[in-house]
Write a protein that holds these residues in place. Sequence first.
Motif, mmCIF file in Angstrom:
data_model
loop_
_atom_site.group_PDB
_atom_site.id
_atom_site.type_symbol
_atom_site.label_atom_id
_atom_site.label_comp_id
_atom_site.label_asym_id
_atom_site.label_seq_id
_atom_site.Cartn_x
_atom_site.Cartn_y
_atom_site.Cartn_z
ATOM 1 N N THR A 10 0.819 -1.216 0.000
ATOM 2 C CA THR A 10 0.000 0.000 0.000
ATOM 3 C C THR A 10 0.851 1.264 0.000
ATOM 4 O O THR A 10 0.302 2.368 0.065
ATOM 5 N N ARG A 39 -6.931 -1.956 0.826
ATOM 6 C CA ARG A 39 -7.698 -0.763 0.451
ATOM 7 C C ARG A 39 -8.057 -0.892 -1.021
ATOM 8 O O ARG A 39 -7.299 -1.444 -1.811
ATOM 9 N N TYR A 42 -7.324 3.584 -3.399
ATOM 10 C CA TYR A 42 -6.005 4.088 -3.026
ATOM 11 C C TYR A 42 -5.005 3.587 -4.055
ATOM 12 O O TYR A 42 -5.275 2.627 -4.788
ATOM 13 N N ASP A 43 -3.838 4.220 -4.127
ATOM 14 C CA ASP A 43 -2.790 3.803 -5.053
ATOM 15 C C ASP A 43 -2.039 2.632 -4.431
ATOM 16 O O ASP A 43 -0.914 2.759 -3.933
ATOM 17 N N SER A 44 -2.679 1.457 -4.441
ATOM 18 C CA SER A 44 -2.130 0.271 -3.783
ATOM 19 C C SER A 44 -2.400 -0.952 -4.650
ATOM 20 O O SER A 44 -3.265 -0.942 -5.525
ATOM 21 N N ASP A 226 -1.087 10.368 4.541
ATOM 22 C CA ASP A 226 -1.876 10.237 3.313
ATOM 23 C C ASP A 226 -2.810 9.036 3.384
ATOM 24 O O ASP A 226 -4.005 9.129 3.067
ATOM 25 N N TYR A 227 -2.289 7.899 3.830
ATOM 26 C CA TYR A 227 -3.074 6.662 3.849
ATOM 27 C C TYR A 227 -4.274 6.783 4.778
ATOM 28 O O TYR A 227 -5.355 6.267 4.484
#
Length: 285
Positions: A10, A39, A42-44, A226-227
Amino acid sequence: MDIGVGLPSTVPGTGGRELAEFARRADRLGFSTLAVLDRLVYDSYDTVVTLAAAAAVTERITLAPTILLAAYRPSAVLLAKQLASVDRLAGGRLVVGVAAGGREDDFVATGVPYGGRGRRLDELLEEMERVWSGEGAVPGVGPRPDRGRIPLWVGGNSAASMKRAARYGIGWISGSTPLHRYAEVAAQVRQAWTDAGRTDTPKLGALAYVAPGADRRQAGARYLLDYYAYTGQKARFLADAVIADDARLRETIDGYAAAGCDELMLIPCTSDADQLDLIAEVAFG
């Protein structure tokens, strides 16, 4: 107490080769579990896909989503097949942590109602168990898990979560209970076990965020801000609390062990695998 470590799937910008090397080194260094956060918006990396990749490059280490926010998945049958596939690929090394989830946008993205997610999670867990036993609504969905079923951990701090853990799980895992309250909450979990008529002992887990070294601490704090931005002030608390020095890491490990934790997952906040050697030196040295 066992010590697991998180896979930085993540952390934005983490490359596939970095994840593979991270998994290999965690396996080699003797950590008990390779944990993966979950998540959607999200960018994950996708959690189940990431676990499949980790299965391919490891041999010994337990693989576990901690926690899989299963309730936003539209299909229990599809999720059951995906998890059973990972378990078979890993030779029976998968343990699945689940929780209802607290981000409405994840549910909006899959078209699943956010309201009633706890009830939906219960229904999903029951259907997955039926699929794994070969008794699902649609027969013939395979493969079967390596051990016949996949052990479940349940997360969440509500009374309903603890009852869910006692009904479906091998134990309970905390994602947000501070160390000074962990023993108190662990006692509540054990009471839920007793109330449910169970005679076994719940396995108790916890997460702690780590970023060893000054440079990693700064990067890790930015990532956590951020997360967890959706949580408001809690994001700042988590960022400020990231563990960056050896003395505090040792204190945290000893504190959770004394509070009755059976397995502590140390979740790195940056993606470089070199930090695993530093963590292992403190954890196992």
